[in-house]
Motif scaffolding. Structure first.
Motif, PDB file in Angstrom:
ATOM      1  N   VAL A   7       0.758  -1.140  -0.089  1.00  0.00           N
ATOM      2  CA  VAL A   7      -0.113   0.017   0.030  1.00  0.00           C
ATOM      3  C   VAL A   7       0.956   1.219  -0.052  1.00  0.00           C
ATOM      4  O   VAL A   7       1.665   1.399   0.899  1.00  0.00           O
ATOM      5  CB  VAL A   7      -0.864  -0.062   1.077  1.00  0.00           C
ATOM      6  N   LEU A   8       0.681   1.912  -1.146  1.00  0.00           N
ATOM      7  CA  LEU A   8       1.636   3.286  -1.346  1.00  0.00           C
ATOM      8  C   LEU A   8       0.802   4.319  -0.482  1.00  0.00           C
ATOM      9  O   LEU A   8      -0.507   4.524  -1.078  1.00  0.00           O
ATOM     10  CB  LEU A   8       2.113   3.480  -2.535  1.00  0.00           C
ATOM     11  N   ALA A  13       1.159  13.874  -5.618  1.00  0.00           N
ATOM     12  CA  ALA A  13       2.418  14.281  -6.517  1.00  0.00           C
ATOM     13  C   ALA A  13       3.443  13.750  -5.980  1.00  0.00           C
ATOM     14  O   ALA A  13       4.623  14.263  -6.252  1.00  0.00           O
ATOM     15  CB  ALA A  13       2.332  15.472  -7.023  1.00  0.00           C
ATOM     16  N   THR A  14       3.464  12.632  -5.077  1.00  0.00           N
ATOM     17  CA  THR A  14       4.785  12.086  -4.484  1.00  0.00           C
ATOM     18  C   THR A  14       4.971  10.730  -5.517  1.00  0.00           C
ATOM     19  O   THR A  14       6.085  10.313  -5.173  1.00  0.00           O
ATOM     20  CB  THR A  14       4.607  11.810  -3.048  1.00  0.00           C
ATOM     21  N   GLY A  15       4.311  10.471  -6.387  1.00  0.00           N
ATOM     22  CA  GLY A  15       4.611   9.589  -7.607  1.00  0.00           C
ATOM     23  C   GLY A  15       3.935   8.033  -6.997  1.00  0.00           C
ATOM     24  O   GLY A  15       4.444   6.762  -7.490  1.00  0.00           O
ATOM     25  N   LYS A  16       2.914   7.921  -6.157  1.00  0.00           N
ATOM     26  CA  LYS A  16       2.249   6.883  -5.840  1.00  0.00           C
ATOM     27  C   LYS A  16       1.597   5.976  -7.057  1.00  0.00           C
ATOM     28  O   LYS A  16       2.059   4.710  -7.022  1.00  0.00           O
ATOM     29  CB  LYS A  16       0.986   7.192  -4.721  1.00  0.00           C
ATOM     30  N   SER A  17       1.208   6.625  -7.675  1.00  0.00           N
ATOM     31  CA  SER A  17       0.389   6.115  -9.136  1.00  0.00           C
ATOM     32  C   SER A  17       1.552   5.549  -9.950  1.00  0.00           C
ATOM     33  O   SER A  17       1.414   4.305 -10.420  1.00  0.00           O
ATOM     34  CB  SER A  17      -0.406   6.817  -9.859  1.00  0.00           C
ATOM     35  N   SER A  18       2.577   6.325 -10.174  1.00  0.00           N
ATOM     36  CA  SER A  18       3.538   5.843 -11.261  1.00  0.00           C
ATOM     37  C   SER A  18       4.347   4.733 -10.710  1.00  0.00           C
ATOM     38  O   SER A  18       4.583   3.407 -11.267  1.00  0.00           O
ATOM     39  CB  SER A  18       4.643   6.905 -11.650  1.00  0.00           C
ATOM     40  N   LEU A 102       5.788   7.269   0.297  1.00  0.00           N
ATOM     41  CA  LEU A 102       6.556   8.055  -0.426  1.00  0.00           C
ATOM     42  C   LEU A 102       6.296   9.631  -0.245  1.00  0.00           C
ATOM     43  O   LEU A 102       5.410  10.166   0.294  1.00  0.00           O
ATOM     44  CB  LEU A 102       5.700   8.035  -2.052  1.00  0.00           C
ATOM     45  N   ARG A 103       7.604  10.448  -0.222  1.00  0.00           N
ATOM     46  CA  ARG A 103       7.599  11.906  -0.019  1.00  0.00           C
ATOM     47  C   ARG A 103       8.421  12.466  -0.901  1.00  0.00           C
ATOM     48  O   ARG A 103       9.040  11.735  -1.738  1.00  0.00           O
ATOM     49  CB  ARG A 103       8.117  12.109   1.709  1.00  0.00           C
ATOM     50  N   ALA A 104       8.328  13.814  -1.056  1.00  0.00           N
ATOM     51  CA  ALA A 104       8.972  14.586  -1.868  1.00  0.00           C
ATOM     52  C   ALA A 104       8.818  16.004  -1.343  1.00  0.00           C
ATOM     53  O   ALA A 104       8.036  16.429  -0.659  1.00  0.00           O
ATOM     54  CB  ALA A 104       8.567  14.557  -3.271  1.00  0.00           C
ATOM     55  N   ASP A 105      10.066  16.812  -1.542  1.00  0.00           N
ATOM     56  CA  ASP A 105      10.063  18.271  -1.088  1.00  0.00           C
ATOM     57  C   ASP A 105       9.121  18.932  -1.538  1.00  0.00           C
ATOM     58  O   ASP A 105       8.519  18.917  -2.871  1.00  0.00           O
ATOM     59  CB  ASP A 105      11.586  18.881  -1.295  1.00  0.00           C
ATOM     60  N   ASP A 150      12.185   8.936  -0.786  1.00  0.00           N
ATOM     61  CA  ASP A 150      12.269  10.260  -1.366  1.00  0.00           C
ATOM     62  C   ASP A 150      12.212  10.088  -2.889  1.00  0.00           C
ATOM     63  O   ASP A 150      12.980   9.788  -3.202  1.00  0.00           O
ATOM     64  CB  ASP A 150      13.224  10.976  -0.682  1.00  0.00           C
ATOM     65  N   THR A 151      10.986  10.392  -3.252  1.00  0.00           N
ATOM     66  CA  THR A 151      10.925  10.147  -4.694  1.00  0.00           C
ATOM     67  C   THR A 151      11.286  11.489  -5.604  1.00  0.00           C
ATOM     68  O   THR A 151      11.552  11.329  -6.916  1.00  0.00           O
ATOM     69  CB  THR A 151       9.669   9.871  -5.424  1.00  0.00           C
ATOM     70  N   GLY A 152      11.670  12.591  -4.819  1.00  0.00           N
ATOM     71  CA  GLY A 152      12.399  13.690  -5.290  1.00  0.00           C
ATOM     72  C   GLY A 152      13.724  13.539  -5.577  1.00  0.00           C
ATOM     73  O   GLY A 152      14.476  14.229  -6.505  1.00  0.00           O
TER      74      GLY A 152
END
Ligand code: S3P
Length: 174
Positions: A7-8, A13-18, A102-105, A150-152
């Motif tokens: 489970v993501l 916009a942290t990239g969960k779907s991709s 998933l995280r991103a700045d 961190d997907t960024g």
């Protein structure tokens, strides 16, 4: 062996779907994107649900879906960014799933969300101030993940590899 759901969770916009689509494809799990599932069930876009029926209705669709998914296994689930704000959903998704964050700045989130019109919570008014406000309101909300990437700072492939490595070393994948 029962395959736990992967489970993501994370902010928009942290990239969960991709990443979810890639994990499911390569691991041969079924992929469920909760926003997309809700759109199929209701016959409306997320944007339309928010506009016509209100956020409360969307949240109740999310909860119904979490109940349904908690009875299935072998899924990769990309959740909408608000899914885990309801503790009941968290308990349901944890019943047979492992939560990966998933995280991103903020800057990365703003860049990725720019020009996209399908996120009602970001699109009304100024994108930057909406992102900053929601990030503040939701601070700590995604800390319930067992493992976070961190997907960024990583490519899609690197993020994929880190998650798979974690899942293997923790015994969720063979
Ligand atoms: C939301 C996130 C969206 C979608 C809805 C509300 C949120 O999903 O579920 O617009 O409250 O964070 P994504 O995280 O896939 O953008």
């Amino acid at each position: 062996m029962m395959r736990k759901n992967i489970v993501l969770i994370g902010f928009m916009a942290t990239g969960k779907s991709s990443l979810g689509r890639r994990l499911a494809g390569r691991l041969h799990y079924r992929f469920v994107d909760t926003d997309q599932a809700i759109e199929e069930i209701t016959g409306k876009t997320v944007e339309q649900i928010f506009r016509q029926d209100g956020e409360t209705r969307f949240r109740s669709e999310e909860n119904l879906l979490a109940r349904k998914l908690s009875k299935q296994s072998g899924l990769v689930i990309a959740t909408g960014g608000g899914m885990v704000l309801n503790p009941e959903n968290v308990a349901l998704l944890r019943q047979n799933g492992v939560l990966i964050g998933l995280r991103a700045d903020p800057e990365v989130i703003i860049q990725r969300a720019k020009g996209k019109r399908r996120r009602p919570l970001l699109n009304r008014g100024d994108l930057r101030s909406n992102v900053m406000k929601l990030l503040r309101e939701r601070e700590g909300a995604y800390d319930l993940a067992e493992f976070t990437v961190d997907t960024g700072k990583l490519s899609l492939d690197q993020a994929y590899n880190e998650i798979v490595q974690y899942l293997k070393q923790s015994g969720y994948l063979s």
